[in-house]
Design an enzyme around this catalytic site. Structure first.
Site, PDB file in Angstrom:
ATOM      1  N   HIS A  47      41.445  40.716  32.502  1.00  0.00           N
ATOM      2  CA  HIS A  47      41.321  39.936  33.734  1.00  0.00           C
ATOM      3  C   HIS A  47      42.688  39.868  34.385  1.00  0.00           C
ATOM      4  O   HIS A  47      43.601  39.226  33.855  1.00  0.00           O
ATOM      5  CB  HIS A  47      40.790  38.533  33.453  1.00  0.00           C
ATOM      6  CG  HIS A  47      40.817  37.647  34.662  1.00  0.00           C
ATOM      7  ND1 HIS A  47      40.201  37.998  35.840  1.00  0.00           N
ATOM      8  CD2 HIS A  47      41.409  36.441  34.895  1.00  0.00           C
ATOM      9  CE1 HIS A  47      40.409  37.047  36.739  1.00  0.00           C
ATOM     10  NE2 HIS A  47      41.147  36.099  36.197  1.00  0.00           N
ATOM     11  N   ASP A  49      44.737  38.729  37.437  1.00  0.00           N
ATOM     12  CA  ASP A  49      44.839  37.899  38.634  1.00  0.00           C
ATOM     13  C   ASP A  49      45.656  38.613  39.710  1.00  0.00           C
ATOM     14  O   ASP A  49      46.772  39.070  39.452  1.00  0.00           O
ATOM     15  CB  ASP A  49      45.504  36.566  38.304  1.00  0.00           C
ATOM     16  CG  ASP A  49      44.614  35.666  37.472  1.00  0.00           C
ATOM     17  OD1 ASP A  49      43.489  35.389  37.916  1.00  0.00           O
ATOM     18  OD2 ASP A  49      45.039  35.244  36.385  1.00  0.00           O
ATOM     19  N   ASP A 171      36.451  33.885  36.212  1.00  0.00           N
ATOM     20  CA  ASP A 171      37.514  32.886  36.230  1.00  0.00           C
ATOM     21  C   ASP A 171      37.437  31.849  37.346  1.00  0.00           C
ATOM     22  O   ASP A 171      38.087  30.816  37.258  1.00  0.00           O
ATOM     23  CB  ASP A 171      38.875  33.599  36.294  1.00  0.00           C
ATOM     24  CG  ASP A 171      40.029  32.701  35.865  1.00  0.00           C
ATOM     25  OD1 ASP A 171      39.775  31.705  35.163  1.00  0.00           O
ATOM     26  OD2 ASP A 171      41.177  32.987  36.222  1.00  0.00           O
ATOM     27  N   HIS A 419      40.976  33.998  43.641  1.00  0.00           N
ATOM     28  CA  HIS A 419      40.690  32.629  43.204  1.00  0.00           C
ATOM     29  C   HIS A 419      41.934  31.838  42.809  1.00  0.00           C
ATOM     30  O   HIS A 419      41.811  30.665  42.424  1.00  0.00           O
ATOM     31  CB  HIS A 419      39.669  32.633  42.060  1.00  0.00           C
ATOM     32  CG  HIS A 419      40.109  33.371  40.837  1.00  0.00           C
ATOM     33  ND1 HIS A 419      39.823  34.702  40.643  1.00  0.00           N
ATOM     34  CD2 HIS A 419      40.805  32.974  39.748  1.00  0.00           C
ATOM     35  CE1 HIS A 419      40.320  35.085  39.490  1.00  0.00           C
ATOM     36  NE2 HIS A 419      40.925  34.051  38.923  1.00  0.00           N
TER      37      HIS A 419
END
Length: 1009
Positions: A47, A49, A171, A419
Site C-alpha cells: 500500500h 500512499d 486505507d 486519502h
C-alpha cells in the site's frame, strides 16, 4: 469506427513480437483451487500512499528515510524480478501515480517483460486510479477524473489485461455509498476495504456477514450500481506474526532441521490457527489474506521466500488430513471463486460513515481538516474542467501540445484526491507540496486556455494578448485589476446551460466604465475592502482599497463573454461606504428573500422566502469546541487531531460579535460582523434566491494552550425529529438519523463527533408541518450535523495542539505567511423553501458551486472600439440547448496517438442526469439529448464506454450476484436503454440519447473542426 481503439491495437502489436505468450490474464489466469478444501488466497501487495509523511517524490525515490523508510521505485523493481522467477507467484499493484512514473523510466526490454507478467495475470492492477482516493472529502467529478487518468494509462500500455476488475479501498477512513456506485459504473466486479466502525465490524464478525452486495443507488440506478463488497479481516495487513517485510521482526520460516531454531511445525500450527480464526467469520469455503502493508516489498525476496515455504509446509499437511490449501492469488481471483458459489448474499443500501475505531475515537475531524487545501482542491477542479473544455473546443491541429499541458493539472488533481491529501491528514510539508502541484497545474492550464482563446477570439488575423487567472480575488488581491486602467475580462461558462454570475474584483478608485459584450453599460457597485480582509497576511504587497461588483447574465453554455472595464470620470454615486449598524432591527431583502438582524446582538434572527411567505426564526452563531487534549495512552485519553474529532464538551462556546456594520446598495446588501479572531459577511445580491454567508476564521487563538474546532451553527424552529440529510460526494442524498445506524444498534459514546457526517456540497433539515426545508450549501467539503432538532452545524476550521497518534506525528496547527495561525475564508449559501421546491433549488446551486464561470483577464493598451472590432465578444460552444436536468460532466480531448493522423481527433464526453428518481416532479423525468450539440466541431461517430472511458460498454460483462431482497426497494419505473455504438444515419445525424435519473453516459467521440 473507433480510431482510439485502433490506435491502441497498433501500439500493442508493435510490442507483441517480443512477448513469449498470448494474454491469459483475467479470471482465466488464476491459480487453481482445491474444491474440497478451505482455500486461502494469499495476496502479496503493497500500500503506497501518494504522499502522507513524505511527499510523492520523496516516497518514489526513497528520500527522507529518516521520516519513513519507503522507496516505491525499489518496491516495483524488486517485485518484478521475483515474479519473473516463478509463474505461480502473484502480486497486485494499485497506485498508478507511482507505477506510471516507474514505467516511463524503463527501457523497452523491461516494458516487454512487465507486459508478459500482466498478460499472464502474475502482475495484476487493482483499483487502477491515479491514487486510492478519500471518500469523504472528494467530489464525484474529481473521483471519476482521477480514475479515468489511471485507467486510460493502463489501457494504453496493457490493453484489456491492464483493466482492473476489483476496487481496493483498504486505507480510507470511512466509505461512501456513492463511491460504490461509481465503482460499479466503472465496470468493477467487487470492492474490498479495510476500515469500518468497530461496532459494525464486531456485529458482522459475529454474524459472518463480512461480505455482502452493496446497493450503490437503490432508488435510481438499481442493479446497475450493485457491487459485491468484502471487509478485510486484518485491515490490509497479514495475520499477526507473519509479516516478512525486511526488518519486521517476525520469525522467518526456519526449515533446516539441523538448526536449534527449527520452527516449521510451530509456524504452521500458528498459521492454521489464524486461518481458522478468520474462516469462522466468513460464509464461504474460501478466505483471502493480505500479505503486505504500507510500502512493503522493497526487498520482495524476503517476502516470497517465506511465503513459498509457508505454502509448501501448510499444504504438505494435507497428506495428514488437513483441509487447508494455500495459494498465491489476487482479490479478483478470490472474487471469481466467491461468485461461483452461487449463494444468496445480504444487501446493504446505506454507507459506512462515520468511522469509529473505538468508543472515543471517531474519525470525523478530517472531514474539515486543512480547509484551505480543501477549498483549493475544489477550485482547482473547476479550473481543470474549464481547461479540458477549452482544450477540446479550441483544438485545431494542436491537440498533442495543448493536451499535454492539461496533463499537469490532471495529474496534480489526481494526486490531490488521495486519502491523505484532500483529507487533510498529511504532514504540513506534504500539504504544501500538494498545493504547489496544483499551482503548477494552473500555470500549465493558462497556456492551454490561451491557445484556445487565440482560436476562439480573433475575428481577423490579430492574436489576442495572453490572459491570466486571478486566483486570490477571494482576499481582494489581483495585480491586473489593481494596477491597470483598462482591463478586459473573458468570462467562460463551463455549464451546458446559460449561466449568471456576480463578479467581485479588487480595484483602486471608485468610478469605472463597465461595458458588456454588446457595448452596453453594466450597472456596478463599489464597496471598500474590509479592514478584516486587509489584515490577511497573504495580501502582503497588495493595495486594493475597494471591490468592484457587477452581475453578468446569460453567459452562453460552454461560452465566452467579454467585459470591458476602465477607470472612469464623473460622480462616484455607485460607491457604497460602510454604515454603522442601525439602532433598530435591520432587514435586508430583495424580491425573493429577506433576512432580519437583531439590533442588540447584531446577529440574524429571521429568514423569509417572500415568494411563498414562508418565514422561520433563524439564529446563526460562530462557535467553537475545545479539542480534547489527551495523551492517547488509552482510548478515553484520545486527543482531537487531524483524523479524530473529540470535543471536550457537548456544548460549544459562542463567539460574541464585537462590532457590526452594513452595506446598502442597489446590487448588493451586506451585514458585516467582527469577532475576536473571525469575521462574517451576510450578503444578499439583487434577485438572488439564496443568502451568501462568507466566513473568515483565524488566526485561531491558542494563547490559552487549547486547540479549537470552529463551527457555524444555524438554529431554526424546524422540528426535524433527529433526521437530517447530507449529500454523498456531491451526488445522491443520504438520510441521517441522530444517534442511529441502520445496520446495528449503536452505543453512542461521543454525542457530537459520533453524529458528524461528511458534507461535500449540502446539508438540510425538513419539517412537514410548515412544509419547510432549510438547506446550507458549502463551497468545500466540511463535517456537519444536526446535533439538536432545528439545528445545522458545519465545522469550518480547526487548529489543534496535540496529535491523535494515527501516524501523522504532528499536531494540526497550520500557520500562514506571518507564522501565525492560518486564516481561512469560505462561503455558505442558505436556502429556505418548501420541501417540494427545494430539490431543484439545491441541485442547481450545487451544480453552479462546483462549475462556476471562470474569469480570465488582461490589461490592454488599445481602446474598447478596437478590441470589439478585432475580437469576438460573445462565443457559444453549443448549438443545441440541453434539458435543464442534464449536465455536461466531461468534455476532454484525447491526446492524439503517435501512430494516427493528427486530423483524426477524439474526445471523451460524459453526460449526466443530475436528479434522483422521484426527487422532483419534472426534473426527475428521463431526458433526451442530441449528442451533436457542439458548435465548434462536428461529431462523425461515437462509441459508448464504461465510466472510466477505458472499455467499450458493449464489451462489459460484470459478474452477477444473488441478493437477499430487503422488502422496501422501490421499483425503477422506466425501462433502461443502453446505446452501444452510435452511427451516423443517411442524413449525417446520430441517434438521440436517453438519460434516466442519476445516469451518466460516457462516450468517445470522433470529431473534426
Amino acid at each position: 469506427m473507433d480510431v482510439y481503439i485502433l490506435g491502441l491495437l497498433l501500439v500493442f502489436c508493435l510490442g507483441a513480437q517480443a512477448r513469449p505468450s498470448q494474454p491469459e490474464c483475467g479470471y482465466d489466469s488464476c491459480n487453481p483451487i482445491k474444491e474440497d478444501m478451505l482455500n486461502v488466497h494469499l495476496v502479496p501487495h503493497t500500500h503506497d500512499d501518494v504522499g502522507w509523511l513524505k511527499t510523492v517524490d520523496q516516497y518514489y525515490y526513497g528520500d527522507r528515510n529518516d521520516i519513513q523508510n519507503a522507496g516505491v521505485q525499489y518496491i516495483i523493481d524488486s517485485v518484478v524480478q521475483e515474479l519473473l522467477k516463478d509463474p505461480s507467484k502473484r502480486f497486485i499493484y494499485v497506485e498508478i501515480a507511482f507505477f506510471a512514473r516507474w514505467w516511463r523510466e524503463q527501457d523497452e526490454a523491461m516494458r516487454d517483460q512487465v507486459r508478459m507478467l500482466v498478460n499472464q495475470g502474475r502482475l495484476e492492477f487493482i483499483l487502477g486510479g491515479w491514487c486510492m482516493n478519500d471518500e469523504a472529502s472528494t467530489h464525484y467529478n474529481a473521483i471519476i477524473d482521477q480514475h479515468t487518468l489511471g485507467l486510460r494509462f493502463l489501457s494504453e500500455n496493457f490493453a484489456e489485461c491492464g483493466r482492473p476488475r476489483t476496487a481496493w479501498q483498504v486505507d480510507p477512513f470511512g466509505h461512501s455509498r456513492e463511491q460504490a456506485s461509481l465503482f460499479a459504473q466503472l465496470g468493477y466486479d467487487s470492492l474490498f476495504f479495510g476500515r469500518l466502525d468497530y461496532q459494525d465490524k464486531n456485529k458482522r464478525l459475529n454474524e459472518s456477514n463480512m461480505e455482502f452486495v452493496w446497493k450503490g443507488s437503490p432508488n435510481s440506478l438499481g442493479e446497475t450500481a450493485n457491487l459485491f463488497t468484502g471487509v478485510l479481516f486484518n485491515g490490509y495487513g497479514p495475520p499477526g506474526g507473519f509479516n516478512w517485510n525486511q526488518g519486521s521482526g517476525d520469525d522467518p520460516m526456519m526449515d533446516d532441521k539441523r538448526l536449534h531454531d527449527y520452527n516449521v511445525e510451530k509456524r504452521v500450527d500458528e498459521f492454521l490457527k489464524a486461518v481458522q480464526d478468520q474462516a469462522k467469520h466468513y460464509r464461504s469455503r474460501d478466505i483471502m489474506m493480505t500479505m503486505g502493508s504500507d510500502f512493503e516489498y522493497q526487498n520482495a525476496h524476503t517476502w516470497y521466500k517465506n511465503l513459498d515455504k509457508l505454502i509448501h509446509y501448510v499444504n504438505a499437511r494435507q497428506q495428514n488430513g488437513s483441509g487447508v490449501n494455500l495459494l498465491y492469488s489476487t482479490p479478483s481471483c478470490y472474487t471469481f471463486q466467491q461468485n461461483h458459489l452461487n449463494q444468496i448474499w445480504n444487501g446493504k443500501d446505506d454507507d459506512f460513515f462515520p468511522y469509529a475505531s473505538s468508543a472515543h475515537t471517531f474519525w470525523t475531524g478530517y472531514f474539515t481538516s486543512r480547509p484551505a487545501l480543501k477549498g483549493y482542491v475544489r477550485q482547482s477542479n473547476n479550473y481543470l474542467q474549464v481547461c479540458k473544455q477549452l482544450d477540446t473546443i479550441g483544438n485545431y491541429r494542436t491537440g498533442w501540445m495543448t493536451s499535454s499541458g492539461v496533463e499537469v493539472l490532471k495529474e496534480a488533481m489526481g494526486v490531490a484526491q488521495h486519502h491523505d491529501a484532500v483529507s487533510g491528514t498529511e504532514k504540513q510539508h506534504v500539504a504544501n507540496d500538494y498545493a504547489e502541484r496544483l499551482s503548477n497545474g494552473y500555470k500549465s492550464c493558462e497556456n492551454v486556455t490561451n491557445m484556445a482563446l487565440k482560436r476562439l477570439l480573433p475575428r481577423f488575423q490579430q492574436e489576442p494578448p495572453n490572459l491570466q487567472f486571478c486566483t486570490l480575488t477571494n482576499i481582494s488581491k489581483c495585480e491586473i485589476t489593481e494596477n491597470y486602467d483598462k482591463v478586459v475580462l473573458e468570462v467562460y461558462n463551463p455549464l451546458g446551460v446559460d449561466s449568471d454570475t456576480w463578479v467581485r474584483l479588487p480595484v483602486n478608485g471608485t468610478v469605472f466604465d463597465v461595458f458588456s459584450f454588446t457595448g452596453d453599460a453594466i450597472p456596478y457597485q463599489v464597496i471598500p475592502v474590509t479592514s478584516e480582509t486587509k489584515k490577511i497576511p497573504e495580501r502582503k504587497g497588495t493595495y486594493a482599497q475597494n471591490e468592484l461588483i457587477f452581475q453578468l447574465t446569460g453567459i452562453s453554455p460552454l461560452g465566452l463573454q467579454t467585459v470591458w472595464i476602465q477607470k472612469g470620470k464623473g460622480d462616484n454615486s455607485s460607491y457604497t461606504p460602510f454604515k454603522a449598524f442601525p439602532s433598530a432591527d435591520f432587514t435586508m431583502q430583495n424580491k425573493l428573500v429577506s433576512l432580519t438582524f437583531d439590533h442588540i446582538t447584531k446577529q440574524v434572527k429571521e429568514m423569509e422566502n417572500l415568494q411563498i411567505s414562508l418565514k422561520i426564526p433563524l439564529h446563526q452563531k460562530l462557535m467553537h469546541y475545545f479539542g480534547f487534549s489527551g495523551n492517547n495512552s488509552k482510548d478515553e485519553f484520545r486527543a482531537s487531531g487531524a483524523y479524530c474529532f473529540r470535543p471536550n464538551s457537548t456544548e460549544p462556546k459562542t463567539m460574541m460579535v464585537q462590532s457590526a456594520y452594513i452595506v446598502q446598495g442597489d446590487l448588493v446588501q451586506e451585514v458585516h460582523q467582527v469577532f475576536p479572531w473571525a469575521s462574517q459577511v451576510f450578503r444578499l445580491y439583487k434577485d438572488a434566491n439564496n443568502v451568501e454567508v462568507e466566513w473568515t476564521v483565524g488566526p485561531i487563538d491558542i494563547s490559552d494552550k487549547s486547540g479549537k474546532e470552529v463551527i457555524s451553527r444555524y438554529d431554526t424552529s424546524l422540528q426535524n425529529g433527529g433526521v437530517f440529510y447530507t449529500d454523498a460526494n456531491g451526488r445522491e442524498i443520504q438520510e441521517r438519523k441522530r444517534n442511529y445506524r441502520k445496520t446495528w444498534n449503536l452505543n453512542q459514546t461521543e454525542p457530537v463527533a459520533g453524529n458528524y457526517y461528511p458534507v461535500n456540497s449540502r446539508i438540510f433539515i425538513r419539517d412537514p408541518a410548515p412544509d419547510a426545508q432549510f438547506t446550507v450549501l458549502t463551497d468545500r467539503s466540511q463535517g456537519g450535523s444536526s446535533v439538536n432538532d432545528g439545528q445545522i452545524e458545519l465545522m469550518v476550521h480547526r487548529r489543534l495542539l496535540h496529535d491523535d497518534s494515527f501516524g501523522v506525528g504532528e499536531p494540526l496547527n497550520e500557520t500562514g505567511a506571518d507564522g501565525k495561525g492560518l486564516v481561512v475564508r469560505g462561503k455558505h449559501y442558505l436556502v429556505l423553501d418548501t420541501i417540494k421546491n427545494s430539490a431543484r433549488q439545491h441541485r442547481l446551486i450545487g451544480l453552479w458551486l462546483y462549475r462556476q464561470p471562470v474569469i480570465m483577464l488582461t490589461n490592454v493598451s488599445m481602446d474598447r472600439e478596437q478590441w470589439y472590432t478585432q475580437f469576438n465578444t460573445q462565443v457559444s460552444g453549443l448549438n443545441t440547448l440541453l434539458p435543464e436536468n442534464v449536465h455536461i460532466l466531461t468534455l476532454e480531448m484525447i491526446p492524439p496517438n503517435p501512430l494516427t493522423p493528427i486530423s483524426l481527433r477524439q474526445a471523451i464526453v460524459r453526460l449526466e442526469h443530475f436528479y434522483e428518481n422521484g426527487e422532483d416532479e419534472e426534473m426527475s423525468k428521463p431526458a433526451i439529448v442530441d449528442l451533436q450539440m457542439f458548435g465548434f466541431f462536428n461529431i462523425t461517430g461515437a462509441v459508448e464506454m464504461t465510466l472510466g472511458a477505458n472499455m467499450m460498454l458493449k464489451d462489459l460483462n460484470r459478474l452477477q450476484w444473488r441478493v437477499m431482497p430487503s422488502g422496501d426497494e422501490p421499483a425503477i419505473p422506466y425501462e433502461r436503454q443502453t446505446y452501444r455504438e452510435l452511427k451516423l444515419d443517411s442524413k449525417g445525424k446520430l441517434p438521440q440519447i436517453t438519460l434516466n435519473p442519476m445516469e451518466i453516459k460516457t462516450f468517445i467521440i470522433d470529431f473534426n473542426g
